[in-house]
Scaffold this motif. Structure first.
Motif, PDB file in Angstrom:
ATOM      1  N   LEU A  43       0.815  -1.209   0.000  1.00  0.00           N
ATOM      2  CA  LEU A  43       0.000   0.000   0.000  1.00  0.00           C
ATOM      3  C   LEU A  43       0.850   1.262   0.000  1.00  0.00           C
ATOM      4  O   LEU A  43       0.332   2.352   0.045  1.00  0.00           O
ATOM      5  CB  LEU A  43      -0.921   0.005   1.232  1.00  0.00           C
ATOM      6  N   GLY A  44       2.174   1.114  -0.062  1.00  0.00           N
ATOM      7  CA  GLY A  44       3.027   2.253   0.165  1.00  0.00           C
ATOM      8  C   GLY A  44       3.581   2.988  -1.027  1.00  0.00           C
ATOM      9  O   GLY A  44       4.071   4.092  -0.879  1.00  0.00           O
ATOM     10  N   ALA A  45       3.557   2.439  -2.231  1.00  0.00           N
ATOM     11  CA  ALA A  45       4.220   3.086  -3.358  1.00  0.00           C
ATOM     12  C   ALA A  45       3.198   3.545  -4.393  1.00  0.00           C
ATOM     13  O   ALA A  45       2.570   2.730  -5.052  1.00  0.00           O
ATOM     14  CB  ALA A  45       5.213   2.123  -3.991  1.00  0.00           C
ATOM     15  N   VAL A  46       3.036   4.855  -4.514  1.00  0.00           N
ATOM     16  CA  VAL A  46       2.092   5.429  -5.465  1.00  0.00           C
ATOM     17  C   VAL A  46       2.834   6.479  -6.286  1.00  0.00           C
ATOM     18  O   VAL A  46       3.572   7.293  -5.731  1.00  0.00           O
ATOM     19  CB  VAL A  46       0.888   6.078  -4.744  1.00  0.00           C
ATOM     20  N   ARG A  60      -2.841  -7.837  -8.531  1.00  0.00           N
ATOM     21  CA  ARG A  60      -1.668  -7.671  -9.390  1.00  0.00           C
ATOM     22  C   ARG A  60      -0.631  -6.830  -8.675  1.00  0.00           C
ATOM     23  O   ARG A  60      -0.901  -6.153  -7.708  1.00  0.00           O
ATOM     24  CB  ARG A  60      -2.087  -6.996 -10.690  1.00  0.00           C
ATOM     25  N   SER A  61       0.583  -6.826  -9.211  1.00  0.00           N
ATOM     26  CA  SER A  61       1.646  -6.086  -8.551  1.00  0.00           C
ATOM     27  C   SER A  61       1.453  -4.572  -8.664  1.00  0.00           C
ATOM     28  O   SER A  61       1.653  -3.856  -7.699  1.00  0.00           O
ATOM     29  CB  SER A  61       3.007  -6.502  -9.111  1.00  0.00           C
ATOM     30  N   ARG A  62       1.060  -4.052  -9.808  1.00  0.00           N
ATOM     31  CA  ARG A  62       0.871  -2.618  -9.997  1.00  0.00           C
ATOM     32  C   ARG A  62      -0.344  -2.395 -10.890  1.00  0.00           C
ATOM     33  O   ARG A  62      -0.602  -3.154 -11.808  1.00  0.00           O
ATOM     34  CB  ARG A  62       2.079  -1.979 -10.661  1.00  0.00           C
ATOM     35  N   ALA A  63      -1.058  -1.313 -10.639  1.00  0.00           N
ATOM     36  CA  ALA A  63      -2.182  -0.933 -11.487  1.00  0.00           C
ATOM     37  C   ALA A  63      -1.927   0.486 -11.982  1.00  0.00           C
ATOM     38  O   ALA A  63      -1.693   1.393 -11.191  1.00  0.00           O
ATOM     39  CB  ALA A  63      -3.496  -0.993 -10.702  1.00  0.00           C
ATOM     40  N   SER A  64      -1.918   0.647 -13.284  1.00  0.00           N
ATOM     41  CA  SER A  64      -1.739   1.955 -13.898  1.00  0.00           C
ATOM     42  C   SER A  64      -3.090   2.412 -14.427  1.00  0.00           C
ATOM     43  O   SER A  64      -3.701   1.723 -15.249  1.00  0.00           O
ATOM     44  CB  SER A  64      -0.717   1.861 -15.036  1.00  0.00           C
ATOM     45  N   ILE A  65      -3.554   3.559 -13.943  1.00  0.00           N
ATOM     46  CA  ILE A  65      -4.890   4.032 -14.303  1.00  0.00           C
ATOM     47  C   ILE A  65      -4.786   5.457 -14.854  1.00  0.00           C
ATOM     48  O   ILE A  65      -4.277   6.353 -14.165  1.00  0.00           O
ATOM     49  CB  ILE A  65      -5.840   4.010 -13.086  1.00  0.00           C
ATOM     50  N   GLY A  80      -7.238  -4.762   8.519  1.00  0.00           N
ATOM     51  CA  GLY A  80      -7.212  -3.663   9.475  1.00  0.00           C
ATOM     52  C   GLY A  80      -6.490  -2.428   8.992  1.00  0.00           C
ATOM     53  O   GLY A  80      -6.418  -1.426   9.691  1.00  0.00           O
ATOM     54  N   ILE A  81      -5.941  -2.461   7.788  1.00  0.00           N
ATOM     55  CA  ILE A  81      -5.274  -1.293   7.219  1.00  0.00           C
ATOM     56  C   ILE A  81      -6.256  -0.622   6.261  1.00  0.00           C
ATOM     57  O   ILE A  81      -6.691  -1.218   5.279  1.00  0.00           O
ATOM     58  CB  ILE A  81      -3.991  -1.700   6.468  1.00  0.00           C
ATOM     59  N   ASP A  82      -6.624   0.617   6.567  1.00  0.00           N
ATOM     60  CA  ASP A  82      -7.569   1.341   5.719  1.00  0.00           C
ATOM     61  C   ASP A  82      -6.864   1.910   4.500  1.00  0.00           C
ATOM     62  O   ASP A  82      -5.724   2.363   4.573  1.00  0.00           O
ATOM     63  CB  ASP A  82      -8.238   2.468   6.505  1.00  0.00           C
ATOM     64  N   ALA A  83      -7.571   1.892   3.379  1.00  0.00           N
ATOM     65  CA  ALA A  83      -6.996   2.371   2.123  1.00  0.00           C
ATOM     66  C   ALA A  83      -8.088   2.970   1.256  1.00  0.00           C
ATOM     67  O   ALA A  83      -9.276   2.771   1.515  1.00  0.00           O
ATOM     68  CB  ALA A  83      -6.331   1.209   1.388  1.00  0.00           C
ATOM     69  N   LEU A  84      -7.668   3.696   0.232  1.00  0.00           N
ATOM     70  CA  LEU A  84      -8.579   4.143  -0.811  1.00  0.00           C
ATOM     71  C   LEU A  84      -8.488   3.147  -1.959  1.00  0.00           C
ATOM     72  O   LEU A  84      -7.395   2.736  -2.343  1.00  0.00           O
ATOM     73  CB  LEU A  84      -8.199   5.538  -1.322  1.00  0.00           C
ATOM     74  N   ARG A  85      -9.635   2.767  -2.486  1.00  0.00           N
ATOM     75  CA  ARG A  85      -9.670   1.840  -3.624  1.00  0.00           C
ATOM     76  C   ARG A  85     -10.137   2.625  -4.843  1.00  0.00           C
ATOM     77  O   ARG A  85     -11.236   3.162  -4.857  1.00  0.00           O
ATOM     78  CB  ARG A  85     -10.622   0.694  -3.333  1.00  0.00           C
ATOM     79  N   VAL A  86      -9.270   2.701  -5.844  1.00  0.00           N
ATOM     80  CA  VAL A  86      -9.578   3.413  -7.074  1.00  0.00           C
ATOM     81  C   VAL A  86     -10.020   2.383  -8.106  1.00  0.00           C
ATOM     82  O   VAL A  86      -9.251   1.500  -8.476  1.00  0.00           O
ATOM     83  CB  VAL A  86      -8.340   4.196  -7.589  1.00  0.00           C
ATOM     84  N   LYS A  87     -11.277   2.509  -8.536  1.00  0.00           N
ATOM     85  CA  LYS A  87     -11.820   1.575  -9.528  1.00  0.00           C
ATOM     86  C   LYS A  87     -11.801   2.255 -10.887  1.00  0.00           C
ATOM     87  O   LYS A  87     -12.199   3.407 -11.017  1.00  0.00           O
ATOM     88  CB  LYS A  87     -13.250   1.187  -9.173  1.00  0.00           C
ATOM     89  N   GLN A  88     -11.331   1.513 -11.886  1.00  0.00           N
ATOM     90  CA  GLN A  88     -11.357   2.045 -13.242  1.00  0.00           C
ATOM     91  C   GLN A  88     -12.467   1.376 -14.033  1.00  0.00           C
ATOM     92  O   GLN A  88     -13.033   0.373 -13.611  1.00  0.00           O
ATOM     93  CB  GLN A  88      -9.998   1.912 -13.908  1.00  0.00           C
ATOM     94  N   ARG A  89     -12.786   1.948 -15.176  1.00  0.00           N
ATOM     95  CA  ARG A  89     -13.895   1.435 -15.983  1.00  0.00           C
ATOM     96  C   ARG A  89     -13.680  -0.013 -16.405  1.00  0.00           C
ATOM     97  O   ARG A  89     -14.612  -0.798 -16.419  1.00  0.00           O
ATOM     98  CB  ARG A  89     -14.099   2.340 -17.191  1.00  0.00           C
ATOM     99  N   SER A  90     -12.458  -0.370 -16.757  1.00  0.00           N
ATOM    100  CA  SER A  90     -12.125  -1.765 -17.042  1.00  0.00           C
ATOM    101  C   SER A  90     -10.667  -1.968 -16.664  1.00  0.00           C
ATOM    102  O   SER A  90      -9.828  -1.118 -16.940  1.00  0.00           O
ATOM    103  CB  SER A  90     -12.358  -2.107 -18.518  1.00  0.00           C
ATOM    104  N   GLY A  91     -10.399  -3.059 -16.005  1.00  0.00           N
ATOM    105  CA  GLY A  91      -9.038  -3.338 -15.556  1.00  0.00           C
ATOM    106  C   GLY A  91      -8.987  -3.455 -14.040  1.00  0.00           C
ATOM    107  O   GLY A  91      -9.999  -3.321 -13.353  1.00  0.00           O
ATOM    108  N   PRO A  92      -7.789  -3.689 -13.522  1.00  0.00           N
ATOM    109  CA  PRO A  92      -7.654  -3.914 -12.077  1.00  0.00           C
ATOM    110  C   PRO A  92      -7.820  -2.626 -11.267  1.00  0.00           C
ATOM    111  O   PRO A  92      -7.525  -1.533 -11.748  1.00  0.00           O
ATOM    112  CB  PRO A  92      -6.226  -4.456 -11.940  1.00  0.00           C
ATOM    113  N   ASP A  93      -8.322  -2.790 -10.053  1.00  0.00           N
ATOM    114  CA  ASP A  93      -8.426  -1.666  -9.129  1.00  0.00           C
ATOM    115  C   ASP A  93      -7.056  -1.364  -8.536  1.00  0.00           C
ATOM    116  O   ASP A  93      -6.151  -2.194  -8.571  1.00  0.00           O
ATOM    117  CB  ASP A  93      -9.378  -2.002  -7.974  1.00  0.00           C
ATOM    118  N   ALA A  94      -6.912  -0.180  -7.988  1.00  0.00           N
ATOM    119  CA  ALA A  94      -5.674   0.201  -7.302  1.00  0.00           C
ATOM    120  C   ALA A  94      -6.008   0.554  -5.861  1.00  0.00           C
ATOM    121  O   ALA A  94      -7.088   1.052  -5.562  1.00  0.00           O
ATOM    122  CB  ALA A  94      -5.026   1.394  -7.993  1.00  0.00           C
ATOM    123  N   LEU A  95      -5.079   0.242  -4.967  1.00  0.00           N
ATOM    124  CA  LEU A  95      -5.242   0.559  -3.544  1.00  0.00           C
ATOM    125  C   LEU A  95      -4.085   1.427  -3.094  1.00  0.00           C
ATOM    126  O   LEU A  95      -2.952   1.201  -3.504  1.00  0.00           O
ATOM    127  CB  LEU A  95      -5.216  -0.722  -2.703  1.00  0.00           C
TER     128      LEU A  95
END
Length: 131
Positions: A43-46, A60-65, A80-95
């Motif tokens: 969750l640390g590298a954005v 997956r290891s990385r999601a490029s959106i 127990g670790i809170d995160a933001l989940r970014v959903k894209q129209r098609s493809g993997p989500d990013a946290l």
């Protein structure tokens, strides 16, 4: 009824059982610590770029959106670790960690690159006002 009392007595904690639980928890630290560190690292590298965001994916290891591909942004809890989940129209989500949402420089970069109407910018602004 006496049988029920004896059965329930088995589950009543004693000093010896408390010591066993404490020992088991201490023994679990070497196993749990690498797992927690792994989750924190994921969750640390954005990265924020003018074309979009690159963040850890859920499986997956990385999601490029790309900015225009972001469909929605929501809260997510992983062990127990809170995160933001970014959903894209098609493809993997990013946290990514909520610590980024609380970082003014990160919010400024996203706002400058994505624009004020982007769902991620809006979510970051909401998160900053809530926390």
């Amino acid at each position: 009824m006496a049988e029920m009392g004896r059965l329930l007595g088995v589950f009543r904690p004693t000093r010896e059982s408390d010591r066993r639980w404490a020992g088991a928890l201490i023994d679990a630290i070497p196993v749990a610590a690498p797992i927690v560190l792994f989750l924190m690292r994921r969750l640390g590298a954005v990265s924020v770029h003018e074309n979009g965001i690159v963040a850890p994916g859920f499986w997956r290891s990385r999601a490029s959106i790309a900015w225009d591909r972001i469909a929605s942004v929501g809260l997510h809890s992983n062990s127990g670790i809170d995160a933001l989940r970014v959903k894209q129209r098609s493809g993997p989500d990013a946290l990514f960690s909520l610590d980024f949402a609380r970082n003014p420089e990160f919010v400024r970069l996203v706002k400058a690159c994505a624009g004020t109407e982007n769902p991620l910018t809006a979510a970051l602004m909401r998160t900053r006002t809530i926390s």
